[in-house]
Scaffold this active site. Structure first.
Site, short mmCIF file in Angstrom:
data_model
loop_
_atom_site.label_atom_id
_atom_site.label_comp_id
_atom_site.label_asym_id
_atom_site.label_seq_id
_atom_site.Cartn_x
_atom_site.Cartn_y
_atom_site.Cartn_z
N CYS A 122 40.54 48.30 48.05
CA CYS A 122 39.42 47.36 48.01
C CYS A 122 39.19 46.72 49.38
O CYS A 122 39.70 45.65 49.68
CB CYS A 122 39.67 46.29 46.94
N THR B 184 24.05 34.92 22.43
CA THR B 184 22.94 35.85 22.58
C THR B 184 23.49 37.26 22.79
O THR B 184 24.61 37.44 23.26
CB THR B 184 22.06 35.51 23.80
#
EC number: 1.11.1.-
Length: 443
Positions: free
Chosen positions: A82, A340
């Protein structure tokens, strides 16, 4: 293979809400609003927990000197190649008084830091192999020994940065090497996907139009998922599976998870020299145990060693207050909901969040006796499982196509929430194995 974001398109700091700016001022280690923070700011409550715990690990009183903390972050990020995190902590390492020569590679660092290589490697890829013997070697190596508080601090940092690498790659925050720029990195844009889309939470509908699936397909995918959730809730109320059946379902899911792969795994990724200088045995990875017939992944019964009852108190005792900060962060992400799902409101997403968290733990051999793993198969379709496994176990292989291929009707913020869940589940899994080994060493 890699996908990344265009630095020129990143949202300007003034478009991020005021609360995020205040949090960054108070807790940022770099003093700037970096891309990770911008993407996480879609979930401001979580961001606060994240920044507070990271700031504590890197800046506040603790067993390890500041340059060590950043060097350990570099070693952890290097296991997954990374560059984004490595670059960030190279700067921080030098700013906190680190010896520049150490950045030439592991052969230039003190032996005691080198001694972390084995536990770094195992934690990153196969944490179930960590035993009390690994702990004993580190705390009983004469003049190069680690005290237990130092070791716990190091383990927390390693697990944090392995997991953060998962978030960076899962969210496409990944710079490419470019020797022509002043700091050695540039950010590139692929398929018009950038952090401004994420941080502004642009809907992913446009991305799905360019795939083989139209909006109609992604809508029906969403409706099918809602229907499965409803049916599972009803089945759960009607009858509970026996303990024997629950065990069977876990073993089946664990076994199947070994073979969830994507075409992205066909080629081995070659570690670049800049990254490989910080690691030993670069070929060691999660995939090997499935391919080489290593003994079957053992089951870690969560009830025998839980974060709440065991890990939390141990880590807090040896490295004061970090347990409270980590616990708050784990709870925050696990319970975070806006009720949601894409275009639907007033939805209880508990079942879905638990399936995501538990599937990550399942891939690391951790089983919850009270969880029906049949739900994982019902709720997480194959494209999502491929994405989860890649982000969690081989984050450097994550592609934009994988990100686009699941939940095509969902908002970016919902997919970022998935990445936060995967990151924290992974960190907790690594900590459980390491802290269990430390506990066994103490007893």
């Amino acid at each position: 293979m890699f996908w990344a974001i265009e630095v020129g398109q990143v949202v300007q700091a003034n478009t991020v809400d005021e609360r995020t700016n205040l949090l960054v001022e108070e807790y940022s280690t770099s003093g700037r609003l970096d891309n990770i923070t911008q993407v996480m700011s879609l979930h401001a409550q979580y961001l606060e927990s994240f920044l507070r715990s990271q700031f504590y690990m890197l800046r506040m009183d603790g067993p390890l000197p500041l340059p060590y903390r950043h060097y350990i972050a570099i070693m952890a990020a290097a296991r997954h190649q990374c560059s984004y995190l490595i670059n960030m902590h190279v700067d921080e390492f030098l700013k906190t008084g680190g010896i520049a020569e150490w950045l030439n590679g592991l052969e230039y660092v003190p032996q005691r830091l080198k001694n972390l290589n084995e536990i770094n490697k195992l934690l990153a890829h196969r944490p179930w192999l960590i035993t009390k013997d690994h702990i004993q070697k580190l705390v009983k190596t004469g003049e190069n020994n680690w005290s237990l508080p130092e070791l716990v601090h190091a383990v927390v940092l390693l697990a944090h940065y392995h997991a953060l690498a998962s978030f960076v790659f899962g969210s496409g925050i990944n710079p490419e090497r470019d020797p022509d720029t002043s700091n050695g990195f540039r950010l590139i844009s692929i398929n018009n996907f950038c952090v401004c889309d994420l941080a502004n939470d642009n809907n992913i509908e446009n991305a799905s139009l360019s795939s083989n699936f139209g909006i109609v397909d992604s809508l029906s995918e969403l409706e099918a998922l809602m229907e499965r959730m409803k049916r599972l809730q009803e089945d759960r109320e009607d009858e509970e599976a026996s303990q024997e059946e629950m065990t069977t379902r876990f073993e089946k899911e664990k076994k199947e998870s070994l073979f969830v792969v994507s075409r992205a795994f066909d080629d081995d990724i070659i570690s670049t020299s800049d990254v490989s200088r910080y690691i030993e045995d670069p070929g060691f990875g999660y995939k090997d145990f499935a391919r080489r017939g290593e003994e079957h992944l053992p089951t870690f019964r969560a009830q025998d060693y839980t974060w709440e009852n065991h890990g939390f108190s141990l880590v807090n005792r040896l490295y004061s207050d970090i347990g409270h900060l980590l616990d708050e962060k784990f709870r925050m992400v696990y319970n975070l909901t806006y009720n949601t799902m894409a275009t639907h409101e007033d939805v209880d997403t508990t079942m879905l969040r638990r399936a995501l968290f538990n599937y990550v733990h399942c891939m690391f051999g951790i089983r919850y006796d009270d969880y029906d793993y049949g739900e994982v198969n019902q709720l997480l379709e194959r494209s999502l499982k491929v994405y989860i496994k890649t982000v969690t176990c081989y984050p450097e292989r994550t592609t934009k196509r994988m990100y686009d291929s699941y939940w095509r009707q969902f908002k970016h913020s919902e997919k970022v929430h998935v990445n936060l869940l995967l990151m924290e589940a992974r960190m907790q899994a690594e900590l459980l194995y390491a802290l269990r080994a430390i506990t066994r060493h103490l007893t």
